[in-house]
Scaffold this motif. Structure first.
Motif, PDB file in Angstrom:
ATOM      1  N   UNK A 200       1.058  -0.890   0.360  1.00  0.00           N
ATOM      2  CA  UNK A 200       0.326  -0.032  -0.196  1.00  0.00           C
ATOM      3  C   UNK A 200       0.906   0.956   0.201  1.00  0.00           C
ATOM      4  N   UNK A 201       0.411   1.970   0.269  1.00  0.00           N
ATOM      5  CA  UNK A 201       0.835   3.421   0.406  1.00  0.00           C
ATOM      6  C   UNK A 201       0.481   4.081   1.786  1.00  0.00           C
ATOM      7  N   UNK A 202       1.298   4.741   2.312  1.00  0.00           N
ATOM      8  CA  UNK A 202       1.786   5.186   3.520  1.00  0.00           C
ATOM      9  C   UNK A 202       2.018   6.953   3.634  1.00  0.00           C
ATOM     10  N   UNK A 203       0.962   8.481   3.839  1.00  0.00           N
ATOM     11  CA  UNK A 203       1.771   9.029   4.624  1.00  0.00           C
ATOM     12  C   UNK A 203       2.184   9.274   5.708  1.00  0.00           C
ATOM     13  N   UNK A 204       3.337   9.857   6.203  1.00  0.00           N
ATOM     14  CA  UNK A 204       3.952   9.995   7.304  1.00  0.00           C
ATOM     15  C   UNK A 204       4.954  11.036   7.117  1.00  0.00           C
ATOM     16  N   UNK A 205       4.857  11.330   8.414  1.00  0.00           N
ATOM     17  CA  UNK A 205       6.547  12.721   8.586  1.00  0.00           C
ATOM     18  C   UNK A 205       6.506  12.660  10.740  1.00  0.00           C
ATOM     19  N   UNK A 206       7.397  13.470  10.352  1.00  0.00           N
ATOM     20  CA  UNK A 206       7.149  13.695  11.875  1.00  0.00           C
ATOM     21  C   UNK A 206       8.011  14.939  11.902  1.00  0.00           C
ATOM     22  N   UNK A 207       7.773  15.704  13.742  1.00  0.00           N
ATOM     23  CA  UNK A 207       7.823  17.725  13.802  1.00  0.00           C
ATOM     24  C   UNK A 207       9.188  17.141  14.265  1.00  0.00           C
ATOM     25  N   UNK A 208      10.385  17.963  15.007  1.00  0.00           N
ATOM     26  CA  UNK A 208      11.317  18.376  15.165  1.00  0.00           C
ATOM     27  C   UNK A 208      11.275  19.369  16.044  1.00  0.00           C
ATOM     28  N   UNK A 209      12.515  19.383  17.631  1.00  0.00           N
ATOM     29  CA  UNK A 209      12.064  19.812  18.871  1.00  0.00           C
ATOM     30  C   UNK A 209      12.720  20.771  18.171  1.00  0.00           C
ATOM     31  N   UNK A 210      13.647  20.549  18.031  1.00  0.00           N
ATOM     32  CA  UNK A 210      14.518  22.516  18.000  1.00  0.00           C
ATOM     33  C   UNK A 210      13.819  23.113  17.001  1.00  0.00           C
ATOM     34  N   UNK A 211      14.256  23.040  16.003  1.00  0.00           N
ATOM     35  CA  UNK A 211      13.444  24.003  15.106  1.00  0.00           C
ATOM     36  C   UNK A 211      12.593  24.011  14.325  1.00  0.00           C
ATOM     37  N   UNK A 212      11.247  22.879  14.963  1.00  0.00           N
ATOM     38  CA  UNK A 212      10.282  22.667  14.847  1.00  0.00           C
ATOM     39  C   UNK A 212       9.468  22.366  13.424  1.00  0.00           C
ATOM     40  N   UNK A 213      10.522  21.904  12.654  1.00  0.00           N
ATOM     41  CA  UNK A 213       9.974  21.809  11.183  1.00  0.00           C
ATOM     42  C   UNK A 213       9.120  20.442  11.739  1.00  0.00           C
ATOM     43  N   UNK A 214       8.290  20.261  10.436  1.00  0.00           N
ATOM     44  CA  UNK A 214       7.748  18.819   9.897  1.00  0.00           C
ATOM     45  C   UNK A 214       8.683  18.512   8.851  1.00  0.00           C
ATOM     46  N   UNK A 215       8.696  16.784   8.753  1.00  0.00           N
ATOM     47  CA  UNK A 215       9.408  16.135   7.898  1.00  0.00           C
ATOM     48  C   UNK A 215       8.373  15.116   7.182  1.00  0.00           C
TER      49      UNK A 215
ATOM     50  N   UNK B  22      20.218  23.255   8.183  1.00  0.00           N
ATOM     51  CA  UNK B  22      19.679  23.586   7.044  1.00  0.00           C
ATOM     52  C   UNK B  22      19.101  22.897   6.365  1.00  0.00           C
ATOM     53  N   UNK B  23      20.485  21.304   5.963  1.00  0.00           N
ATOM     54  CA  UNK B  23      20.313  21.052   4.906  1.00  0.00           C
ATOM     55  C   UNK B  23      19.303  19.642   4.713  1.00  0.00           C
ATOM     56  N   UNK B  24      18.579  19.813   5.678  1.00  0.00           N
ATOM     57  CA  UNK B  24      17.811  18.323   6.096  1.00  0.00           C
ATOM     58  C   UNK B  24      15.951  18.471   5.287  1.00  0.00           C
ATOM     59  N   UNK B  25      16.227  17.189   4.429  1.00  0.00           N
ATOM     60  CA  UNK B  25      14.641  17.111   3.899  1.00  0.00           C
ATOM     61  C   UNK B  25      14.794  16.457   4.550  1.00  0.00           C
ATOM     62  N   UNK B  26      12.732  16.522   3.962  1.00  0.00           N
ATOM     63  CA  UNK B  26      11.997  15.112   4.237  1.00  0.00           C
ATOM     64  C   UNK B  26      12.474  13.299   3.851  1.00  0.00           C
TER      65      UNK B  26
ATOM     66  N   UNK C  37       0.992  23.365  15.587  1.00  0.00           N
ATOM     67  CA  UNK C  37      -0.123  24.259  14.965  1.00  0.00           C
ATOM     68  C   UNK C  37       1.218  25.462  14.956  1.00  0.00           C
ATOM     69  N   UNK C  38       2.425  25.518  15.478  1.00  0.00           N
ATOM     70  CA  UNK C  38       3.148  26.812  15.072  1.00  0.00           C
ATOM     71  C   UNK C  38       4.231  25.781  13.959  1.00  0.00           C
ATOM     72  N   UNK C  39       3.908  25.255  12.307  1.00  0.00           N
ATOM     73  CA  UNK C  39       4.683  25.095  12.166  1.00  0.00           C
ATOM     74  C   UNK C  39       4.209  25.315  10.250  1.00  0.00           C
ATOM     75  N   UNK C  40       5.038  24.761   9.358  1.00  0.00           N
ATOM     76  CA  UNK C  40       4.212  25.037   8.578  1.00  0.00           C
ATOM     77  C   UNK C  40       3.297  23.139   7.895  1.00  0.00           C
ATOM     78  N   UNK C  41       3.679  22.645   9.097  1.00  0.00           N
ATOM     79  CA  UNK C  41       3.121  20.915   8.547  1.00  0.00           C
ATOM     80  C   UNK C  41       0.948  21.297   8.108  1.00  0.00           C
ATOM     81  N   UNK C  42       1.042  20.816   6.960  1.00  0.00           N
ATOM     82  CA  UNK C  42       0.040  21.004   5.962  1.00  0.00           C
ATOM     83  C   UNK C  42      -1.081  20.674   7.354  1.00  0.00           C
ATOM     84  N   UNK C  43      -2.479  21.635   6.805  1.00  0.00           N
ATOM     85  CA  UNK C  43      -3.739  21.701   7.654  1.00  0.00           C
ATOM     86  C   UNK C  43      -3.836  19.937   6.850  1.00  0.00           C
TER      87      UNK C  43
END
Length: 626
Positions: A118-133, A255-259, A590-596
């Motif tokens: 199947x197909x799974x959408x997955x992600x996590x939120x970092x604690x330092x920069x509050x960045x969603x991957x 800064x160079x890290x992406x999902x 709610x304080x990052x760009x994780x899609x609605x």
């Protein structure tokens, strides 16, 4: 020659006796679940068979929860006692169309997800920069989720999704954010204090959570703690161009890290063939999958053609958990202490645990190709094949003869050697008493490189960072001063750090976690309320703590403090990590760009409410603001 061969087993048994006394007291510790648990695991069962290292519970679909349309079937120590103390476990994930595993954390383990179907959408939120991957995963893909961080998965396809999950702990824990906040007996007044929700909203959410119908507004007001209090690193993507260190590779710039760094597709097909053994091996170790650097977990895939064999070998730095994806194979290992063999025939869906450093093997006994996915409790488990170690190098024949009780002729012609008496040492302990951080150098998974010891003085071990209060954070009426590795380089690598917390009357340290550390607070002045929410029973432990008293917050669990008195309360917090990290629950949601749409799927909050909350916290994340 014949007489010598007859005597070899007898001679070998006598020669082994002196080494038994110097062996480890245990190669494994199968949990005795009838006894009470301990911080390091359950007491050891006395009678052990191969069945203890085998588990069939992941072979079928788990029981689907109708609320989330998903099932998580665990193979933790409670279900699979063989993993007790081995630093690894597994689970099966079944997600129906539209199903979701909502935002949650594993306080005690990193997670590695391998998509079987199947197909799974997955992600996590970092604690330092509050960045969603975030990443969409397909069959054969793998993604890693660092320990203690908020993460999720949901079915993004048109059919059922199935995944195998491995954890870097035999009991990783689970804390679902919504339930931790609202589905327990944490008083509404306390929730209001530590999340800034109003009374009516908290009571409404608590009612809905008890009914397992959490579809309401989670409204909060949060201003970010200074980033200097955040974790120096939630992860450390290996910079493979730099030299390795005993604890892993230096970190790629965040800064160079992406999902994409947390994603790997190298296990979706058969790996390169090894004709001599009739197998193919593909790996997701740190050199292939740099995201696992420092996270204590990795994976590999083995395809065994009919008659194929993975010969006797061991992994010096890791326990292995083998899951059969297809076919039939025999798997076994040899205990170093007892010199006992534990073997089992495994079928599709079966698991077997192979303890660290023990000789083990697999071979295909079926008529079709057998496929196995192995997870390891190290980012770089190491591999030493017994035959190759003895005979495929320039170790002189006379030396092999001396150390294996084989004569020189046997060494020249033997295809399957006897077990050598002394297994090679795989690593040496570091020869250092301390490692004062060189903050000018790149960080590594275990801390900074060491300052030149010749330039270290007593001043390096002294700090006045906590002598006075830190700056007050107005919304919380609380001041923080830190003595982590950034402020006090001497704690580098010493698994501890400190913070001074001054909570003014009415002040609060809001609901948060430290992804990499347990915390103990010592109240130096006044009184405060402190509490945390457990991950297993979702139980609240809260206590009024006064001058001279201590309170403990276990690793990565949601916790808080507040002062309802009329005098300032002062506490000294110590952490079991020089960079404990900080993830504030509201801000992480709610304080990052994780899609609605992702927030809606993983929290059960309605779309319009998520948009409203993001407008408060992070307006630029909304499409209309771009």
């Amino acid at each position: 020659m014949a007489n010598k061969m007859v005597l070899l087993p007898v001679l070998l048994s006598f020669l082994l006796l002196p080494f038994v006394s110097t062996a480890l007291t245990q190669d494994f510790c199968v949990a005795d679940l009838s006894c009470s648990d301990t911080p390091s695991g359950y007491p050891c069962k006395s009678s052990v068979t191969a069945n203890d290292f085998y588990y069939h519970g992941l072979a079928g679909t788990g029981k689907i929860n109708p609320l989330i349309k998903a099932a998580v079937t665990p193979a933790f120590v409670g279900q699979f006692p063989g993993v007790n103390g081995l630093g690894i476990s597994a689970a099966r994930l079944d997600i129906e169309v539209g199903g979701v595993v909502p935002l949650h954390t594993h306080p005690a383990g990193s997670e590695l997800l391998f998509v079987i179907e199947g197909t799974v959408a997955a992600g996590f939120i970092s604690s330092g920069a509050n960045t969603p991957y975030t990443k969409t995963l397909y069959a054969g893909d793998i993604m890693v989720f660092p320990q203690g961080l908020l993460h999720y998965q949901y079915n993004a396809g048109t059919g059922p999704a199935v995944g195998l999950v491995a954890f870097s702990s035999s009991n990783p824990g689970l804390q679902i954010t919504d339930f931790a906040l609202f589905a327990n007996n944490l008083p509404s007044a306390v929730v209001e204090k530590v999340t800034f929700l109003d009374d009516a909203t908290v009571k409404k959410l608590k009612r809905l959570s008890v009914l397992l119908q959490l579809q309401a507004l989670v409204l909060s007001l949060l201003l970010l703690f200074p980033l200097s209090h955040g974790l120096n690193q939630d992860f450390c993507i290996a910079d493979l161009a730099s030299g390795d260190t005993p604890s892993g590779y230096p970190c790629k710039p965040q800064a160079a890290v992406t999902a994409d760094d947390f994603y790997y597709r190298g296990l979706n097909t058969t790996g390169p063939a090894i004709p001599a053994f009739n197998i193919g091996i593909s790996s997701a170790f740190v050199t292939k999958f740099p995201a696992v650097n420092g996270l204590g977990i990795s994976a590999a895939r083995a395809d065994l053609a009919p008659g194929g064999v993975v010969p006797l070998h061991w992994h010096p730095l890791a326990t292995e958990l083998l899951f059969v994806l297809d076919g039939t194979m025999v798997c076994g290992f040899i205990s170093a202490t007892l010199n006992k063999v534990y073997t089992k025939t495994l079928y599709k869906g079966d698991l077997m645990a192979l303890p660290q450093g023990q000789l083990h093997f697999q071979y295909n006994v079926g008529e079709t190709t057998a496929v196995a996915l192995s997870s390891y409790s190290s980012a770089n488990p190491g591999l030493q094949i017994l035959d190759f170690a003895l005979f495929a190098n320039d170790l002189p024949t006379e030396v092999v003869s001396k150390v294996t009780v084989l004569d020189e002729l046997q060494c020249l012609v033997l295809e399957v050697p006897l077990l050598s008496l002394l297994l090679p040492f795989s690593s040496l302990a570091l020869s250092q008493d301390f490692c004062v951080a060189d903050l000018q150098s790149p960080d590594t998974p275990s801390g900074y490189p060491c300052k030149n010891p010749n330039s270290v003085t007593a001043d390096d071990f002294h700090s006045s960072a906590l002598a006075s209060p830190g700056p007050v954070i107005p919304p919380f009426n609380t001041a923080l001063a830190s003595a982590t590795v950034k402020q006090w380089p001497a704690v580098n690598g010493l698994i501890l750090a400190f913070t001074r917390v001054d909570i003014l009357p009415g002040g609060v340290v809001p609901m948060h976690t430290h992804p990499r550390a347990s915390e103990v607070i010592f109240v130096a002045q006044g009184c405060l309320y402190a509490g945390f929410v457990s991950s297993d029973a979702n139980k609240v432990y809260m206590k009024k703590v006064c001058k001279g008293e201590l309170f403990l917050f276990p690793l990565a669990l949601l916790h808080f403090q507040y002062n309802d008195g009329n005098k300032t309360a002062v506490a000294i917090a110590s952490y079991s990590n020089p960079n404990p990290g900080l993830q504030i629950t509201d801000y992480g949601l709610f304080g990052n760009d994780l899609p609605v749409s992702y927030v809606v799927k993983t929290t059960f909050i309605k779309t319009e409410e998520v948009i409203r909350l993001k407008a408060l916290f992070f307006p630029s994340s909304l499409p209309s603001a771009r």
